[in-house]
Design a protein around this motif. Structure first.
Motif, PDB file in Angstrom:
ATOM      1  N   PHE A 326       0.834  -1.211   0.000  1.00  0.00           N
ATOM      2  CA  PHE A 326       0.000   0.000   0.000  1.00  0.00           C
ATOM      3  C   PHE A 326       0.868   1.261   0.000  1.00  0.00           C
ATOM      4  O   PHE A 326       0.626   2.194  -0.778  1.00  0.00           O
ATOM      5  CB  PHE A 326      -0.931  -0.004   1.212  1.00  0.00           C
ATOM      6  CG  PHE A 326      -1.835   1.186   1.281  1.00  0.00           C
ATOM      7  CD1 PHE A 326      -2.959   1.277   0.466  1.00  0.00           C
ATOM      8  CD2 PHE A 326      -1.563   2.231   2.154  1.00  0.00           C
ATOM      9  CE1 PHE A 326      -3.784   2.384   0.512  1.00  0.00           C
ATOM     10  CE2 PHE A 326      -2.386   3.343   2.208  1.00  0.00           C
ATOM     11  CZ  PHE A 326      -3.500   3.421   1.389  1.00  0.00           C
ATOM     12  N   GLN A 327       1.872   1.266   0.864  1.00  0.00           N
ATOM     13  CA  GLN A 327       2.730   2.450   0.943  1.00  0.00           C
ATOM     14  C   GLN A 327       3.525   2.657  -0.346  1.00  0.00           C
ATOM     15  O   GLN A 327       3.827   3.787  -0.722  1.00  0.00           O
ATOM     16  CB  GLN A 327       3.678   2.314   2.139  1.00  0.00           C
ATOM     17  CG  GLN A 327       2.957   2.400   3.481  1.00  0.00           C
ATOM     18  CD  GLN A 327       3.885   2.153   4.664  1.00  0.00           C
ATOM     19  OE1 GLN A 327       4.980   1.612   4.510  1.00  0.00           O
ATOM     20  NE2 GLN A 327       3.440   2.554   5.857  1.00  0.00           N
ATOM     21  N   ALA A 328       3.864   1.549  -1.032  1.00  0.00           N
ATOM     22  CA  ALA A 328       4.666   1.663  -2.256  1.00  0.00           C
ATOM     23  C   ALA A 328       3.828   2.073  -3.459  1.00  0.00           C
ATOM     24  O   ALA A 328       4.328   2.743  -4.373  1.00  0.00           O
ATOM     25  CB  ALA A 328       5.368   0.338  -2.536  1.00  0.00           C
ATOM     26  N   PRO A 395      -7.808  -2.178   8.144  1.00  0.00           N
ATOM     27  CA  PRO A 395      -6.680  -3.085   7.878  1.00  0.00           C
ATOM     28  C   PRO A 395      -6.026  -2.761   6.532  1.00  0.00           C
ATOM     29  O   PRO A 395      -6.699  -2.381   5.570  1.00  0.00           O
ATOM     30  CB  PRO A 395      -7.333  -4.464   7.850  1.00  0.00           C
ATOM     31  CG  PRO A 395      -8.609  -4.316   8.607  1.00  0.00           C
ATOM     32  CD  PRO A 395      -9.064  -2.916   8.379  1.00  0.00           C
ATOM     33  N   TYR A 396      -4.714  -2.939   6.478  1.00  0.00           N
ATOM     34  CA  TYR A 396      -4.004  -2.664   5.229  1.00  0.00           C
ATOM     35  C   TYR A 396      -4.420  -3.636   4.135  1.00  0.00           C
ATOM     36  O   TYR A 396      -4.375  -3.281   2.946  1.00  0.00           O
ATOM     37  CB  TYR A 396      -2.491  -2.736   5.456  1.00  0.00           C
ATOM     38  CG  TYR A 396      -1.968  -1.519   6.171  1.00  0.00           C
ATOM     39  CD1 TYR A 396      -1.749  -0.336   5.479  1.00  0.00           C
ATOM     40  CD2 TYR A 396      -1.703  -1.545   7.531  1.00  0.00           C
ATOM     41  CE1 TYR A 396      -1.274   0.802   6.132  1.00  0.00           C
ATOM     42  CE2 TYR A 396      -1.226  -0.421   8.195  1.00  0.00           C
ATOM     43  CZ  TYR A 396      -1.017   0.752   7.490  1.00  0.00           C
ATOM     44  OH  TYR A 396      -0.565   1.863   8.129  1.00  0.00           O
ATOM     45  N   SER A 397      -4.810  -4.850   4.505  1.00  0.00           N
ATOM     46  CA  SER A 397      -5.267  -5.802   3.483  1.00  0.00           C
ATOM     47  C   SER A 397      -6.527  -5.276   2.793  1.00  0.00           C
ATOM     48  O   SER A 397      -6.686  -5.429   1.577  1.00  0.00           O
ATOM     49  CB  SER A 397      -5.539  -7.167   4.127  1.00  0.00           C
ATOM     50  OG  SER A 397      -6.469  -7.044   5.201  1.00  0.00           O
ATOM     51  N   LEU A 398      -7.413  -4.619   3.558  1.00  0.00           N
ATOM     52  CA  LEU A 398      -8.613  -4.025   2.961  1.00  0.00           C
ATOM     53  C   LEU A 398      -8.231  -2.840   2.076  1.00  0.00           C
ATOM     54  O   LEU A 398      -8.781  -2.660   0.982  1.00  0.00           O
ATOM     55  CB  LEU A 398      -9.574  -3.589   4.067  1.00  0.00           C
ATOM     56  CG  LEU A 398     -10.850  -2.883   3.605  1.00  0.00           C
ATOM     57  CD1 LEU A 398     -11.687  -3.809   2.725  1.00  0.00           C
ATOM     58  CD2 LEU A 398     -11.674  -2.406   4.803  1.00  0.00           C
ATOM     59  N   LEU A 399      -7.278  -2.019   2.547  1.00  0.00           N
ATOM     60  CA  LEU A 399      -6.834  -0.877   1.748  1.00  0.00           C
ATOM     61  C   LEU A 399      -6.232  -1.343   0.422  1.00  0.00           C
ATOM     62  O   LEU A 399      -6.493  -0.766  -0.635  1.00  0.00           O
ATOM     63  CB  LEU A 399      -5.797  -0.061   2.531  1.00  0.00           C
ATOM     64  CG  LEU A 399      -6.292   0.606   3.822  1.00  0.00           C
ATOM     65  CD1 LEU A 399      -5.155   1.366   4.488  1.00  0.00           C
ATOM     66  CD2 LEU A 399      -7.454   1.547   3.541  1.00  0.00           C
ATOM     67  N   VAL A 400      -5.420  -2.399   0.481  1.00  0.00           N
ATOM     68  CA  VAL A 400      -4.809  -2.924  -0.747  1.00  0.00           C
ATOM     69  C   VAL A 400      -5.880  -3.478  -1.678  1.00  0.00           C
ATOM     70  O   VAL A 400      -5.822  -3.288  -2.904  1.00  0.00           O
ATOM     71  CB  VAL A 400      -3.765  -4.007  -0.392  1.00  0.00           C
ATOM     72  CG1 VAL A 400      -3.332  -4.775  -1.642  1.00  0.00           C
ATOM     73  CG2 VAL A 400      -2.558  -3.377   0.273  1.00  0.00           C
ATOM     74  N   GLU A 401      -6.872  -4.127  -1.093  1.00  0.00           N
ATOM     75  CA  GLU A 401      -7.962  -4.669  -1.915  1.00  0.00           C
ATOM     76  C   GLU A 401      -8.689  -3.539  -2.654  1.00  0.00           C
ATOM     77  O   GLU A 401      -8.926  -3.618  -3.873  1.00  0.00           O
ATOM     78  CB  GLU A 401      -8.939  -5.435  -1.020  1.00  0.00           C
ATOM     79  CG  GLU A 401     -10.132  -5.995  -1.773  1.00  0.00           C
ATOM     80  CD  GLU A 401     -11.145  -6.630  -0.848  1.00  0.00           C
ATOM     81  OE1 GLU A 401     -12.295  -6.824  -1.281  1.00  0.00           O
ATOM     82  OE2 GLU A 401     -10.803  -6.926   0.324  1.00  0.00           O
ATOM     83  N   ARG A 402      -9.029  -2.448  -1.931  1.00  0.00           N
ATOM     84  CA  ARG A 402      -9.708  -1.326  -2.558  1.00  0.00           C
ATOM     85  C   ARG A 402      -8.776  -0.600  -3.545  1.00  0.00           C
ATOM     86  O   ARG A 402      -9.221  -0.156  -4.611  1.00  0.00           O
ATOM     87  CB  ARG A 402     -10.202  -0.354  -1.486  1.00  0.00           C
ATOM     88  CG  ARG A 402     -11.153  -0.972  -0.467  1.00  0.00           C
ATOM     89  CD  ARG A 402     -12.468  -1.359  -1.108  1.00  0.00           C
ATOM     90  NE  ARG A 402     -13.316  -2.092  -0.193  1.00  0.00           N
ATOM     91  CZ  ARG A 402     -14.121  -1.515   0.715  1.00  0.00           C
ATOM     92  NH1 ARG A 402     -14.159  -0.194   0.831  1.00  0.00           N
ATOM     93  NH2 ARG A 402     -14.869  -2.265   1.503  1.00  0.00           N
ATOM     94  N   MET A 403      -7.511  -0.491  -3.179  1.00  0.00           N
ATOM     95  CA  MET A 403      -6.552   0.174  -4.054  1.00  0.00           C
ATOM     96  C   MET A 403      -6.392  -0.602  -5.367  1.00  0.00           C
ATOM     97  O   MET A 403      -6.337  -0.014  -6.454  1.00  0.00           O
ATOM     98  CB  MET A 403      -5.202   0.290  -3.344  1.00  0.00           C
ATOM     99  CG  MET A 403      -4.122   0.985  -4.172  1.00  0.00           C
ATOM    100  SD  MET A 403      -2.507   0.924  -3.357  1.00  0.00           S
ATOM    101  CE  MET A 403      -2.100  -0.815  -3.576  1.00  0.00           C
ATOM    102  N   ARG A 404      -6.319  -1.910  -5.274  1.00  0.00           N
ATOM    103  CA  ARG A 404      -6.161  -2.725  -6.484  1.00  0.00           C
ATOM    104  C   ARG A 404      -7.429  -2.705  -7.335  1.00  0.00           C
ATOM    105  O   ARG A 404      -7.348  -2.775  -8.569  1.00  0.00           O
ATOM    106  CB  ARG A 404      -5.792  -4.150  -6.092  1.00  0.00           C
ATOM    107  CG  ARG A 404      -4.331  -4.253  -5.649  1.00  0.00           C
ATOM    108  CD  ARG A 404      -3.933  -5.637  -5.214  1.00  0.00           C
ATOM    109  NE  ARG A 404      -2.496  -5.696  -4.946  1.00  0.00           N
ATOM    110  CZ  ARG A 404      -1.904  -6.705  -4.332  1.00  0.00           C
ATOM    111  NH1 ARG A 404      -2.618  -7.751  -3.928  1.00  0.00           N
ATOM    112  NH2 ARG A 404      -0.586  -6.701  -4.130  1.00  0.00           N
ATOM    113  N   SER A 405      -8.581  -2.576  -6.686  1.00  0.00           N
ATOM    114  CA  SER A 405      -9.818  -2.431  -7.442  1.00  0.00           C
ATOM    115  C   SER A 405      -9.791  -1.119  -8.238  1.00  0.00           C
ATOM    116  O   SER A 405     -10.140  -1.074  -9.429  1.00  0.00           O
ATOM    117  CB  SER A 405     -11.018  -2.463  -6.495  1.00  0.00           C
ATOM    118  OG  SER A 405     -12.215  -2.222  -7.204  1.00  0.00           O
ATOM    119  N   LEU A 406      -9.351  -0.026  -7.575  1.00  0.00           N
ATOM    120  CA  LEU A 406      -9.222   1.264  -8.248  1.00  0.00           C
ATOM    121  C   LEU A 406      -8.198   1.181  -9.381  1.00  0.00           C
ATOM    122  O   LEU A 406      -8.421   1.688 -10.486  1.00  0.00           O
ATOM    123  CB  LEU A 406      -8.812   2.345  -7.237  1.00  0.00           C
ATOM    124  CG  LEU A 406      -8.448   3.717  -7.817  1.00  0.00           C
ATOM    125  CD1 LEU A 406      -9.622   4.300  -8.593  1.00  0.00           C
ATOM    126  CD2 LEU A 406      -7.997   4.660  -6.699  1.00  0.00           C
TER     127      LEU A 406
END
Length: 571
Positions: A326-328, A395-406
């Motif tokens: 997420f940070q990267a 959770p960062y796993s949720l953030l990554v999931e939403r980020m990857r969807s975007l």
């Protein structure tokens, strides 16, 4: 002389007979004086041995049986009459049969000692009968007493087997006592209880309560022993898991949990602080079941707990990896989403100018599709923004999931824009290609037309005339397409394809005819050298020239070569 020999022979015979009689007499003497006495001694010894065996059995084992009956009758009144009956039988044999047999044996011994062999031979049958009767009575009594105490023997044998089983269990337990400390008090309690039950069995046997003793052995002692033996095989690993392995894993997991919480990781979707207490309580419950020897499903539950703990650890690792991702990637995804909207605005602003120059088919639907993809990406961005800036850290796993969807929606919209831009570029490229083709194909057509005029064979020109007109018409049509605004690029492409295929085939065909004409002309020129040699050759050459000017160059060449061949063969 003959008389003397005869006398000597008679003397030898007499001596031999006398010697034989002497030997026979000695043998008879030894038989009655020695061998007979030895035989009598052996019979007395064997008879005494038989008596001693029965005497020992009567006063040994059978006496103990009767004594045992006496003890039982003193504690169990139902055996009083049996004791009196068996005691009477025992005493009858002891006081009568035993005394009679003993007297008979003693008498034979006395006669043997006094060397009263004649009296001994007469006494032995009587003594043998007395011993036979005595031996039979003792054997019968012993068999009956054995049968009577068979239940007791069975109980004692089974009790011995169960005690041996318990001994082996204790031996194995003490050998692995270090791993079994969790269930140490439980084992001690069971051992104490079993020892108490064995004492009860012994008491029941002593009181001749054989049914009760067997019931204790079969229904209570044996099942417990079998269960302990079976449980003991799995208990060391189970106890080690409960006391060491799983507590260490829980402690390690809790340490990781505390460290990650301190580092700002939200882990409530994996575990809550109270969950560790629940895990410990579950482990304590399993420990209590094991201490009660309730092993049903315990191993599976321990395996499941270990699997869950490993799963929690894996989820912690995933959460750490998600934070790194997420940070990267987050800033880059946001930047691409911003660029996407800018690119779309630029595209939309350029469309009015493009529409003035080119006709576009289905562009509205494609623009709407791009707009829809951008709207979805915008919704995903807002969703991601809300998750990032929510009051409760997600959770960062949720953030990554939403980020990857975007990211996926951005990539899809970007691809659609790129495809549409490529389409716009293709409009210009195709138009420019067609425009360049105008001069190229105009030149090629003019060149091919000049070739036909230079060839100066009217049938050939007539054959191509309609194609030439059609190709010039196609050139004019393509030129008109390119001058008409907005340009219909689809029509331009279709006319260009028609021009390319038609003009290429025309030019190639003309070149082929030009080549065949040149070959035929050379053959005719060569054959003309021999034209004056014969009238026949002249006629053939006239035919060749007719074929040439009718446009049949291949036949003209063949006829000229054939004419030359005839001339050369005639020479």
């Amino acid at each position: 002389m003959a008389v003397v020999v005869l006398l000597d022979l008679n003397g030898i015979i007499a001596i031999s007979v006398a010697g034989g009689l002497l030997v026979l007499g000695i043998f008879i003497f030894l038989y009655f004086a020695v061998f007979m006495h030895l035989r009598l001694k052996r019979q007395v010894r064997d008879l005494n041995a038989r008596f001693e065996r029965s005497h020992g059995l009567l006063f040994g084992q059978d006496s103990q049986f009767v004594k045992r009956l006496e003890n039982i009758s003193s504690m169990n009144l139902t055996y009083v009459q049996e004791y009196m009956d068996w005691n009477k039988k025992f005493k009858d044999i002891r006081d009568v049969s035993d005394a009679s047999a003993q007297a008979s044996i003693n008498g034979t011994k006395d006669m043997l000692a006094a060397r009263r062999y004649k009296d001994l031979r007469a006494q032995l049958p009587l003594a043998r009968k007395a011993v036979d009767d005595y031996e039979a009575q003792v054997a019968s009594l012993d068999k009956a007493l054995r049968h009577m105490f068979q239940d007791e023997e069975d109980c004692r044998a089974r009790s011995f087997d169960e005690r041996e089983k318990l001994r082996k269990i204790k031996q194995e337990y003490f050998a692995r006592q270090a791993d079994l400390s969790l269930v140490g008090p439980s084992f001690e309690s069971v051992f104490t209880k079993l020892d108490s039950l064995f004492d009860q069995v012994e008491q029941d046997i002593e009181n001749a309560q054989y049914i009760d003793a067997k019931a204790l052995l079969i229904n209570r002692i044996s099942p417990v022993g079998d269960s302990l033996a079976a449980t003991l095989r799995a208990l060391p690993n189970v106890c080690v898991s409960i006391q060491s392995v799983l507590p260490d894993k829980i402690a390690s997991l809790q340490n990781r949990y505390d460290e990650m919480i301190k580092d700002g990781y939200p882990l409530y979707h994996i575990l809550l602080p109270d969950d560790f207490a629940a895990l410990k309580d579950e482990l304590a419950s399993l420990a209590k079941r094991v201490q009660d020897f309730d092993m049903r499903g315990v191993e599976k539950e321990l395996d499941d707990m270990a699997h869950h703990l490993e799963g929690y650890g894996a989820k912690f690792d995933s959460e750490k990896a998600a934070r790194t991702v997420f940070q990267a990637e987050c800033d880059g995804v946001y930047a691409k989403e911003n660029d996407l909207e800018k690119n779309f605005i630029v595209l939309c602003n350029a469309l009015p100018a493009v529409r003035k120059i080119y006709q576009m088919s289905g562009e509205e639907a494609r623009i709407d599709a791009i707009q829809s993809a951008i709207n979805k990406a915008g919704a995903s961005r807002r969703n991601l923004d809300s998750v990032i800036h929510t009051a409760t850290k997600q959770p960062y796993s949720l953030l990554v999931e939403r980020m990857r969807s975007l990211k996926a929606q951005d990539e899809e919209a970007t691809k659609q824009i790129a495809d549409f831009q490529s389409y716009l570029v293709s409009l210009k490229t195709d138009s420019e290609k067609a425009n360049a083709a105008l001069s190229v194909y105009w030149s090629r057509l003019k060149g091919a037309e000049k070739t036909l005029r230079d060839l100066n064979v009217k049938p050939i020109y007539d054959r191509y005339e309609s194609r030439i007109d059609d190709l010039y018409a196609t050139l004019d049509g393509l030129s008109d397409d390119l001058r008409s605004m907005p340009i219909d690029v689809k029509k331009v492409d279709a006319d260009l394809i028609a021009l390319e295929s038609g003009a290429d085939a025309f030019v190639e065909s003309v070149a082929k005819d030009r080549g065949e004409a040149d070959d035929a002309e050379k053959a005719i020129v060569f054959a003309n050298r021999f034209r004056g040699d014969s009238g026949e050759l002249n006629a053939l050459m006239i035919q060749c020239e007719g074929l040439f000017y009718s446009g049949d160059f291949t036949k003209a060449k063949a006829a000229a070569e054939e004419a030359v061949s005839h001339i050369q063969e005639g020479r």
